[in-house]
Design a protein around this motif. Structure first.
Motif, PDB file in Angstrom:
ATOM      1  N   GLY A  46       0.805  -1.220   0.000  1.00 41.07           N
ATOM      2  CA  GLY A  46       0.000   0.000   0.000  1.00 41.07           C
ATOM      3  C   GLY A  46       0.833   1.263   0.000  1.00 41.07           C
ATOM      4  O   GLY A  46       0.579   2.194  -0.775  1.00 41.07           O
ATOM      5  N   CYS A  58      -2.478   6.669   2.006  1.00 36.27           N
ATOM      6  CA  CYS A  58      -2.317   5.238   1.720  1.00 36.27           C
ATOM      7  C   CYS A  58      -1.440   4.565   2.768  1.00 36.27           C
ATOM      8  O   CYS A  58      -1.763   3.481   3.258  1.00 36.27           O
ATOM      9  CB  CYS A  58      -1.715   5.042   0.333  1.00 36.27           C
ATOM     10  SG  CYS A  58      -2.898   5.277  -1.009  1.00 36.27           S
ATOM     11  N   ALA A  97       1.157   3.686  -3.815  1.00 33.32           N
ATOM     12  CA  ALA A  97       0.653   5.052  -3.973  1.00 33.32           C
ATOM     13  C   ALA A  97       1.615   5.945  -4.750  1.00 33.32           C
ATOM     14  O   ALA A  97       1.214   6.586  -5.734  1.00 33.32           O
ATOM     15  CB  ALA A  97       0.331   5.646  -2.605  1.00 33.32           C
ATOM     16  N   GLU A 103      -2.205  10.862  -7.319  1.00 31.77           N
ATOM     17  CA  GLU A 103      -2.357  10.628  -5.883  1.00 31.77           C
ATOM     18  C   GLU A 103      -2.060  11.888  -5.065  1.00 31.77           C
ATOM     19  O   GLU A 103      -2.716  12.140  -4.065  1.00 31.77           O
ATOM     20  CB  GLU A 103      -1.420   9.499  -5.432  1.00 31.77           C
ATOM     21  CG  GLU A 103      -1.812   8.120  -5.927  1.00 31.77           C
ATOM     22  CD  GLU A 103      -2.985   7.533  -5.165  1.00 31.77           C
ATOM     23  OE1 GLU A 103      -3.382   8.114  -4.147  1.00 31.77           O
ATOM     24  OE2 GLU A 103      -3.503   6.503  -5.612  1.00 31.77           O
TER      25      GLU A 103
END
Length: 296
Positions: free
Chosen positions: A85, A108, A89, A100
């Motif tokens: 994760g 994230c 991102a 993002e």
């Protein structure tokens, strides 16, 4: 004069103090730990408040017995989720021209930390970070004998997540590698300070019964997010050697990697030590050992 009755007066136990024994010799205890210690125990169940009987097993739960294998499995999977994760991102940010943003990258990583703590904290303590494991061992919150196994599980989880990302997003993995965009000294002290902040908070929610241990995931996730908002543009906001090591191995980019191995570890020890030094203590401090986000 009020009439006397034979029934005893029931009252809630006093607010527990802050035990000061080690954290993450054997088990970590959350903010309910002192209540469990002072309540009677039948030997087969975890003691809980019961109006039926002080030794009743009707409302009690089996005492957890987590093997080291299960702990390492939880650390591996938890670290995999975290690195996947937190690294995905910035990779997506690179691939889709800033979709993002820094806030998305921070969110994230913070959300990944939060959900892993909430889902695996009761199994392994959800260390997810060799610096955290070493800091807790240095401060006698975690047994040294388990440190190599925990670190190995964390490194393996990070490398597996990084190669998974390489296979999915190739050739954009470089976006997830943490490299400094400032001077070496600035990068070192920035990583030191943000890891200090992180471990100060982690040690509070993981070891102090006055802290709200049930919200540990939220507190730690928010701290990670805050730190990345501060340092993400300068160093990537690693705070974790395996956050840097896994993507570096997968991408073959080891630029100034020593900063991300040394600074977070020294910052973690300093942060955990700082909270241990300032936390409130009482006469029961030498009784109960601790261990990060686990219930005893």
């Amino acid at each position: 004069m009020p009439a006397e009755t034979d029934s005893p007066h029931l009252s809630a136990p006093a607010t527990p103090g802050t035990p000061g024994a080690p954290l993450f010799s054997s088990l970590r205890v959350d903010s309910l730990s002192n209540d469990r210690n002072i309540l009677p125990n039948c030997g087969k169940c975890l003691p809980v408040h019961s109006l039926i009987s002080a030794h009743s097993c009707i409302t009690d739960f089996p005492r957890p017995n987590v093997s080291l294998t299960r702990k390492l499995g939880a650390e591996f999977v938890g670290t995999f989720i975290l690195i996947f994760g937190a690294t995905a991102a910035p990779i997506v940010n690179q691939k889709y021209n800033g979709a993002e943003t820094l806030i998305g990258n921070a969110a994230c990583a913070g959300l990944a930390v939060m959900i892993v703590i909430l889902s695996t904290g009761h199994i392994s303590g959800a260390h997810l970070n060799p610096s955290l494991t070493i800091a807790f061992a240095v401060l006698r919150h975690f047994p040294w004998v388990q440190v190599p196994a925990y670190v190995a599980a964390q490194v393996a989880g990070s490398i597996c997540a990084s190669f998974a990302l390489k296979g999915i997003f190739h050739p954009f993995l470089s976006g997830g590698v943490t490299v400094p965009s400032v001077s070496t000294a600035q990068a070192f002290f920035l990583e030191f300070v943000i890891t200090f902040n992180l471990l100060f908070v982690v040690t509070a929610v993981a070891t102090d019964t006055r802290a709200v241990g049930e919200l540990a995931g939220i507190a730690v996730g928010a701290t990670v997010m805050l730190n990345i908002l501060i340092a993400g543009s300068s160093t990537g906001g690693s705070m974790n050697p395996v956050r840097t090591l896994g993507p570096a191995v997968a991408a073959g980019n080891y630029k100034q990697i020593w900063i991300y191995l040394v600074a977070p570890t020294t910052g973690a020890i300093a942060g955990a030590g700082a909270y241990t030094a300032v936390k409130l203590k009482d006469e029961g401090d030498a009784v109960t050992p601790r261990r990060s986000f686990r219930r005893g």
